[in-house]
Design a protein around this motif. Structure first.
Motif, mmCIF file in Angstrom:
data_model
loop_
_atom_site.group_PDB
_atom_site.id
_atom_site.type_symbol
_atom_site.label_atom_id
_atom_site.label_comp_id
_atom_site.label_asym_id
_atom_site.label_seq_id
_atom_site.Cartn_x
_atom_site.Cartn_y
_atom_site.Cartn_z
ATOM 1 N N ARG A 29 36.030 36.666 43.641
ATOM 2 C CA ARG A 29 35.362 36.871 42.343
ATOM 3 C C ARG A 29 35.333 38.338 41.942
ATOM 4 O O ARG A 29 35.169 38.664 40.764
ATOM 5 C CB ARG A 29 33.928 36.334 42.391
ATOM 6 N N SER A 30 35.492 39.219 42.909
ATOM 7 C CA SER A 30 35.413 40.658 42.636
ATOM 8 C C SER A 30 36.759 41.246 42.229
ATOM 9 O O SER A 30 36.866 42.446 41.967
ATOM 10 C CB SER A 30 34.899 41.391 43.883
ATOM 11 N N ILE A 109 41.183 45.196 43.034
ATOM 12 C CA ILE A 109 39.761 45.346 43.268
ATOM 13 C C ILE A 109 39.433 46.831 43.294
ATOM 14 O O ILE A 109 40.197 47.632 43.862
ATOM 15 C CB ILE A 109 39.301 44.655 44.577
ATOM 16 N N GLU A 113 33.692 48.749 44.452
ATOM 17 C CA GLU A 113 33.253 47.365 44.587
ATOM 18 C C GLU A 113 33.532 46.850 45.991
ATOM 19 O O GLU A 113 32.706 46.156 46.596
ATOM 20 C CB GLU A 113 33.980 46.491 43.552
ATOM 21 N N LEU A 117 30.867 45.521 48.877
ATOM 22 C CA LEU A 117 30.967 44.248 49.583
ATOM 23 C C LEU A 117 30.952 44.450 51.097
ATOM 24 O O LEU A 117 30.388 43.638 51.833
ATOM 25 C CB LEU A 117 32.240 43.512 49.165
#
Length: 198
Positions: A29-30, A109, A113, A117
């Motif tokens: 999703r990232s 990505i 981010e 994570l």
């Protein structure tokens, strides 16, 4: 023949280290799906590139300049990662340009981010460690092969393990990747073709 392989991001991620479904979904999703044309420079020499790209469809070459000439030192295709380790690790300009050799589909990505994570999910952090280890190992194998294998052995290895590159890349790019001139590559190919005749 047109090249039709497309890799899903879940498969690309799990090639490095298999993640639990929740962590895999979070990482997926990232990421953003992007399309770039042949010839596009994903990274450029002297620029800071912090983001990490994964190749879903397409092929890329990494080159640097030696005495004003482009020297290809790495080739990646479906499933490979495009990353400037100087930008990703040190936040410094890279020494390479990454050029797409086909119209390509990539997942990207942002570095920040990804770091977030790592801090939030231990499984993704372990995946990141494995990812870094794999990149290091691949680089080591490439250097050792260039140092110890003959040009003919390097070409035979390419034939055995990545023969599709011969259809997807110009011979000049292949020669540079093998650390030889295009003339030498032509001689090696002719010699192998002659030896393989009954």
């Amino acid at each position: 023949m047109r090249h039709l392989i497309v890799m899903e991001i879940k498969d690309i991620i799990n090639r490095r280290h298999v993640l639990p479904e929740d962590s895999l979904a979070l990482l997926c999703r990232s990421m953003e799906l992007v399309h770039y044309p042949k010839g596009h420079h994903v990274l450029e020499i002297g620029k800071i590139e912090r983001d990490v790209y994964f190749i879903s469809k397409g092929i890329v070459r990494a080159f640097t300049l030696v005495d004003g000439k482009e020297v290809t030192f790495w080739i990646g295709k479906e499933g490979a990662t495009i990353v400037s380790m100087m930008g990703y690790v040190r936040n410094e300009p890279g020494y390479e340009t990454m050029e797409l050799m086909e119209d390509s589909v990539l997942y990207v990505i942002k570095r920040d981010e990804l770091q977030r994570l790592y801090n939030e999910d231990i499984h993704i952090a372990n995946w990141g460690r494995r990812f870094a280890e794999t990149e290091l190992l691949d680089a080591e194998v490439r250097v050792i092969t260039l140092l110890l294998a003959t040009a003919t052995e390097r070409y035979r290895d390419l034939l055995d393990n990545q023969s599709d590159l011969l259809q997807r890349l110009p011979l000049g790019c292949i020669a540079s990747y093998l650390g030889i001139t295009q003339v030498s590559l032509s001689r090696i190919r002719a010699s192998i073709a002659k030896d393989s005749k009954p």
